[in-house]
Design an enzyme around this catalytic site. Structure first.
Site, PDB file in Angstrom:
ATOM      1  N   HIS A   1       0.949  -1.092   0.109  1.00 58.66           N
ATOM      2  CA  HIS A   1       0.000   0.107  -0.047  1.00 58.66           C
ATOM      3  C   HIS A   1       0.849   1.231   0.139  1.00 58.66           C
ATOM      4  O   HIS A   1       0.503   2.298   0.680  1.00 58.66           O
ATOM      5  CB  HIS A   1      -0.966   0.028   1.264  1.00 58.66           C
ATOM      6  CG  HIS A   1      -1.953  -1.086   1.195  1.00 58.66           C
ATOM      7  ND1 HIS A   1      -3.233  -0.884   0.758  1.00 58.66           N
ATOM      8  CD2 HIS A   1      -1.915  -2.399   1.477  1.00 58.66           C
ATOM      9  CE1 HIS A   1      -3.978  -2.081   0.931  1.00 58.66           C
ATOM     10  NE2 HIS A   1      -3.194  -2.850   1.474  1.00 58.66           N
TER      11      HIS A   1
ATOM     12  N   ASN B   1     -10.272  -2.814   2.548  1.00 56.18           N
ATOM     13  CA  ASN B   1      -9.840  -2.724   1.033  1.00 56.18           C
ATOM     14  C   ASN B   1     -11.227  -2.583   0.117  1.00 56.18           C
ATOM     15  O   ASN B   1     -12.384  -2.491   0.834  1.00 56.18           O
ATOM     16  CB  ASN B   1      -9.311  -4.040   0.627  1.00 56.18           C
ATOM     17  CG  ASN B   1      -7.811  -4.438   1.059  1.00 56.18           C
ATOM     18  OD1 ASN B   1      -7.174  -3.419   1.170  1.00 56.18           O
ATOM     19  ND2 ASN B   1      -7.465  -5.447   0.954  1.00 56.18           N
TER      20      ASN B   1
HETATM   21  C1  HEM Z   1      -1.986 -11.013   7.896  1.00 55.88           C
HETATM   22  C2  HEM Z   1      -2.245 -10.267   6.770  1.00 55.88           C
HETATM   23  C3  HEM Z   1      -1.701  -8.986   6.589  1.00 55.88           C
HETATM   24  C4  HEM Z   1      -0.535  -8.411   7.322  1.00 55.88           C
HETATM   25  C5  HEM Z   1       0.690  -9.041   7.898  1.00 55.88           C
HETATM   26  C6  HEM Z   1      -0.597  -6.978   6.528  1.00 55.88           C
HETATM   27  C7  HEM Z   1       0.577  -6.030   6.706  1.00 55.88           C
HETATM   28  C8  HEM Z   1       0.543  -4.960   6.103  1.00 55.88           C
HETATM   29  C9  HEM Z   1       1.579  -3.827   6.346  1.00 55.88           C
HETATM   30  C10 HEM Z   1       3.001  -4.058   7.148  1.00 55.88           C
HETATM   31  C11 HEM Z   1       1.086  -2.657   5.996  1.00 55.88           C
HETATM   32  C12 HEM Z   1       1.841  -1.518   5.816  1.00 55.88           C
HETATM   33  C13 HEM Z   1       1.858  -0.553   6.955  1.00 55.88           C
HETATM   34  C14 HEM Z   1       2.271   0.529   7.345  1.00 55.88           C
HETATM   35  O1  HEM Z   1       3.506   0.805   6.811  1.00 55.88           O
HETATM   36  O2  HEM Z   1       1.979   1.774   7.707  1.00 55.88           O
HETATM   37  C15 HEM Z   1      -0.302  -2.880   5.431  1.00 55.88           C
HETATM   38  C16 HEM Z   1      -1.037  -1.928   4.893  1.00 55.88           C
HETATM   39  C17 HEM Z   1      -2.283  -2.064   4.811  1.00 55.88           C
HETATM   40  N1  HEM Z   1      -2.868  -3.084   4.659  1.00 55.88           N
HETATM   41 FE1  HEM Z   1      -2.310  -4.916   5.461  1.00 55.88          FE
HETATM   42  N2  HEM Z   1      -1.639  -6.731   6.040  1.00 55.88           N
HETATM   43  C18 HEM Z   1      -2.572  -7.854   6.040  1.00 55.88           C
HETATM   44  C19 HEM Z   1      -3.818  -8.035   5.511  1.00 55.88           C
HETATM   45  C20 HEM Z   1      -4.527  -7.145   4.910  1.00 55.88           C
HETATM   46  C21 HEM Z   1      -5.971  -7.166   4.832  1.00 55.88           C
HETATM   47  C22 HEM Z   1      -6.737  -8.523   4.917  1.00 55.88           C
HETATM   48  C23 HEM Z   1      -6.367  -6.138   4.333  1.00 55.88           C
HETATM   49  C24 HEM Z   1      -7.716  -5.541   3.994  1.00 55.88           C
HETATM   50  C25 HEM Z   1      -8.719  -5.876   4.911  1.00 55.88           C
HETATM   51  C26 HEM Z   1      -5.307  -5.166   4.316  1.00 55.88           C
HETATM   52  C27 HEM Z   1      -5.388  -3.792   4.377  1.00 55.88           C
HETATM   53  C28 HEM Z   1      -4.374  -2.904   4.321  1.00 55.88           C
HETATM   54  C29 HEM Z   1      -4.392  -1.325   4.173  1.00 55.88           C
HETATM   55  C30 HEM Z   1      -5.500  -0.580   3.659  1.00 55.88           C
HETATM   56  C31 HEM Z   1      -3.087  -0.953   4.173  1.00 55.88           C
HETATM   57  C32 HEM Z   1      -2.637   0.633   4.173  1.00 55.88           C
HETATM   58  C33 HEM Z   1      -2.752   1.599   5.452  1.00 55.88           C
HETATM   59  C34 HEM Z   1      -2.529   2.910   5.077  1.00 55.88           C
HETATM   60  O3  HEM Z   1      -3.138   3.498   4.117  1.00 55.88           O
HETATM   61  O4  HEM Z   1      -1.612   3.506   5.856  1.00 55.88           O
HETATM   62  N3  HEM Z   1      -4.128  -5.702   5.088  1.00 55.88           N
HETATM   63  N4  HEM Z   1      -0.546  -4.371   5.591  1.00 55.88           N
END
Ligand code: HEM
Length: 492
Positions: free
Chosen positions: A65, A138
């Protein structure tokens, strides 16, 4: 002299340039040299500070992202759900809560085009009176995998090849051929839905099942769902190529320009609810992130509306430094046992301590907007002003108390330790239902995209056969049509 009078600010509180120490700068164009042509002297403090600061302007991108746009606004409760939750920001119709939203793409880097087929992030930070609430979802209601152990692998497969730095479908289809439950995700990602026209015309889903807890302690499973009032719009491939050729930041520009013009994007928030006592009665596992809850069984119930009426002032401060986590929930909202969600509760704060530093929650965009107090202090770049002698708890010299107890989740959990997959996988029913809900043209476009991905010359007959089998198990005619496109025999 008040040391806090002049806080660091880009709102110049002097008409004269200074260095970071406040010292006057009389020349901001020429380095200090011996003679007119050099050499340059290292004792030019301003030059060294200016260049060193510049070298450190970038921080690590988000690992996923990385590309995103944010905007501010408010949430307003339109329907009473106090029978479901004691969350303070949902306490009554008309209550408004300030918020910030970040929309994003998932796989590619910070400067990548906003026209690629990819899930879009839909993350909302509510600044409630009882602390922040982050809904980090999402625009697609399901996910590729249902166990966090597989998350780094699925992201590695989707990201560019580490050798060539090119996203390659042989890697994606290879890895996901081991993950039959990803078939459902393809029904969204390879559907027209895969390229939203911009950030205003897309839905949002928290994906996971959460719990609502009311003031009597009653727990209800909940799924959150955002719907834009201006409707849904998608780009087909040729439209996306044309848009990308004009502007690779078209969705950021659309959001910014729309808000600047005074036309404020709006979404309605709905919940689907389920009695936890019913969770075993379904033919799928309601905590499985590869499943939706069918709306005919679990109707959408309106809760409120979100209006984005203010652009950010500074991209770095209010986008790059913005930090969400699905672990951030207020009293009245809690996690379900969803295995993916459980890991995400840990993952976000962990990456943000690395990406932004241990005091990332002191940054104005992340800090709660309500009064807050604890003894977590010091650490790198701590800029809180603490003028106190008691930094432990409890103390008879300090009146700080714990809060009133609020209802917490009391559901019973038992079992043996194991590393297994869930019992009711049911991987193909919902993908088939979604495929059959489309008109024939839309089905054809989906088949075309699948056929294209599976035509990657590095894919083997075995991998193509596995995908044919997944598609046939979802819908027999889909399998037959895809087999015809690939010049293969349809799977039984
Ligand atoms: C276990 C599974 C997952 C892991 C380990 C994970 C991990 C991460 C990480 C490390 C980031 C970066 C955050 C940052 O640097 O601030 C991120 C961002 C994000 N993830 Fe996940 N994620 C997972 C599953 C999901 C799922 C299922 C969704 C949707 C429901 C999702 C939605 C998002 C969104 C929207 C962001 C961006 C947030 C922003 O705009 O700063 N992720 N995720």
């Amino acid at each position: 002299m008040d040391p806090y009078r002049y806080r660091p600010s880009s709102a110049f509180n002097t008409p004269f340039l200074t260095n970071n120490q406040g010292g006057p700068v009389y020349n901001n164009t020429s380095s200090l040299t011996i003679g007119n042509r050099g050499p340059v002297l290292l004792e030019d403090y301003h030059l060294v500070e200016k260049i060193a600061n510049f070298h450190r302007e970038r921080i690590p991108e988000r690992i996923v992202h990385a590309r995103g746009a944010s905007a501010k606004g408010y949430f307003e409760v339109t329907h009473d759900i106090t029978h479901l939750t004691c969350a303070d920001f949902l306490r009554g119709v008309g209550v408004q809560t300030p918020l910030i939203v970040r929309f994003s793409t998932v796989i590619h880097e910070k400067g990548s085009p906003e026209t690629i087929p990819d899930p879009r992030g839909f993350a909302v930070k509510f600044y409630t009176r009882e602390g922040n609430f982050d809904m980090v979802g999402n625009n697609i209601p399901v996910f590729f995998v249902r166990d966090a152990m597989q998350f780094p692998d699925v992201i590695h497969a989707l990201k560019p090849n580490p050798k060539s730095n090119i996203q390659e479908f042989w890697r994606i289809m290879d890895y996901l051929s081991y993950i039959p439950e990803s078939t459902h995700m393809f029904m969204w990602w390879f559907d027209d839905w895969g390229i939203p026209s911009d950030y205003r015309h897309m839905e949002g889903f928290a994906v996971h099942t959460f719990k609502l807890i009311n003031r009597d302690g009653k727990e209800t499973y909940v799924k959150w769902h955002w719907k834009p009032t201006c409707g849904l719009k998608f780009l087909l491939e040729d439209e996306a190529a044309a848009v990308a050729g004009q502007n690779h930041s078209h969705a950021t520009k659309d959001l910014y320009d729309t808000i600047a013009s005074g036309s404020f994007p709006e979404w309605r928030l709905y919940v689907q609810t389920m009695n936890p006592a019913d969770e075993d009665k379904l033919d799928f596992d309601p905590l499985d992130t590869t499943k939706i809850w069918p709306e005919d069984l679990f109707p959408l119930q309106p809760v409120g509306r979100m209006v984005l009426n203010k652009n950010i002032d500074n991209f770095f401060n209010e986008n790059e430094q913005l930090a969400f986590s699905p672990g951030v929930v207020p009293p009245g909202i809690y996690y379900s046992n969803d295995k993916m969600l459980q890991c995400r509760i840990f993952a976000y704060g962990d990456t943000q301590r690395h990406r932004l530093g241990p005091n990332y929650l002191l940054l104005p965009v992340n800090a709660p907007k309500c009064a807050h107090h604890n003894n977590h202090h010091e650490g790198a770049m701590n800029f809180t002003h603490r003028d106190e002698e008691v930094n432990y708890w409890p103390s008879r010299f300090n009146a700080v108390r714990v809060s009133e107890k609020f209802p917490i989740s009391k559901s019973h959990v038992s079992g043996i330790r194991e590393k297994t997959v869930i019992a009711k996988e049911n991987n193909f029913q919902q993908p088939g239902e979604r495929y059959r809900s489309w008109d024939p043209d839309r089905q054809e476009r989906f088949i075309g995209r699948m056929a294209k991905a599976l035509s990657d010359p590095r894919l083997t007959h075995e991998i193509r056969s596995i995908w044919l089998s997944y598609m046939s198990q979802s819908d027999k005619s889909l399998g037959q049509k895809l087999a015809a496109r690939l010049n293969m025999k349809a799977a039984m």
